[in-house]
Design an enzyme around this catalytic site. Structure first.
Site, PDB file in Angstrom:
ATOM      1  N   VAL A 102       0.867  -1.176   0.000  1.00 35.10           N
ATOM      2  CA  VAL A 102       0.000   0.000   0.000  1.00 35.10           C
ATOM      3  C   VAL A 102       0.907   1.230   0.000  1.00 35.10           C
ATOM      4  CG1 VAL A 102      -1.838   1.212   1.223  1.00 35.10           C
ATOM      5  CG2 VAL A 102      -1.659  -1.275   1.411  1.00 35.10           C
ATOM      6  N   CYS A 103       0.608   2.202  -0.836  1.00 40.38           N
ATOM      7  CA  CYS A 103       1.388   3.432  -0.869  1.00 40.38           C
ATOM      8  C   CYS A 103       1.316   4.109   0.495  1.00 40.38           C
ATOM      9  CB  CYS A 103       0.863   4.370  -1.947  1.00 40.38           C
ATOM     10  SG  CYS A 103       1.684   5.979  -1.951  1.00 40.38           S
ATOM     11  N   VAL A 104       2.481   4.330   1.104  1.00 40.92           N
ATOM     12  CA  VAL A 104       2.536   4.860   2.460  1.00 40.92           C
ATOM     13  C   VAL A 104       1.948   6.261   2.562  1.00 40.92           C
ATOM     14  CG1 VAL A 104       4.936   5.682   2.247  1.00 40.92           C
ATOM     15  CG2 VAL A 104       3.999   5.153   4.503  1.00 40.92           C
TER      16      VAL A 104
END
Length: 153
Positions: A102-104
Site C-alpha cells: 500500500v502506498c505509504v
C-alpha cells in the site's frame, strides 16, 4: 517465451464497484495461473521448482494507491451482508503468498498507519491490517519496470 505479469493498480475506494472487480479479477487470474502452473510443472521440459511458493516470478503484482488504502484499514467495519474486501484480500494473499503493498503517503493521508509510521509521525496508534505493508512509490516503479501488463481499477 516471456510472459507478462499483470500489475493490478487498485485506486478505488472499497465502496466502489471497481474495488470489488479488482478482487474478482485477482481471484480468477490466480486460480487460472495456479492451475496452469500445475500443468507446466508436470512437463519434463519445465525448469525450476515444482513448488508454487518458491517460483521466482510472482503470479500477480498488486499495488494499493489512493482511496484503495482504506482496504488496508483493520478497523474498517463491514456489515454482514457486504463483502469484506480487507478479509478477502488477506485470504487471497495467504493462499497465494501474495504481497499486499500500500502506498505509504496515500495510506497515512487517509488515516491508515503501521507501528513504525505511527511512532515516526506521533500518531495515536496503528491500524494497518495483517498482510498489508506500507511502501513507497519506488515499489510500484520497480513492478512497472518488469515486463508487466498494468490494469487499473
Amino acid at each position: 517465451m516471456t510472459t507478462t505479469t499483470p500489475l493490478l493498480l487498485i485506486t478505488a475506494d472499497p465502496s466502489h464497484p471497481l474495488a470489488h472487480l479488482a478482487l474478482r479479477y485477482a481471484r480468477a487470474y490466480l486460480k487460472g495461473a495456479a492451475n496452469s502452473d500445475d500443468v507446466d510443472n508436470n512437463d519434463t521440459n519445465s525448469v525450476g521448482s515444482s513448488d508454487n511458493a518458491t517460483s521466482e516470478l510472482p503470479l500477480l503484482n498488486v499495488f494499493f494507491y489512493g482511496d484503495s488504502a482504506h482496504i488496508a484499514n483493520r478497523l474498517r467495519w463491514q456489515s454482514a451482508d457486504q463483502l469484506d474486501l480487507t478479509k478477502e484480500w488477506q485470504s487471497l494473499a495467504e493462499r497465494y503468498q501474495l504481497p499486499l503493498p500500500v502506498c505509504v503517503s496515500t495510506a497515512l493521508s487517509r488515516g491508515v498507519s503501521d507501528v513504525d509510521n505511527s511512532s515516526r509521525h506521533q500518531l495515536d496508534g496503528a491500524n494497518l491490517a495483517t498482510g498489508f505493508t506500507l511502501v513507497g512509490l519506488s515499489e510500484l516503479a520497480m513492478m512497472m519496470q518488469d515486463d508487466c501488463r498494468l490494469i487499473q481499477f
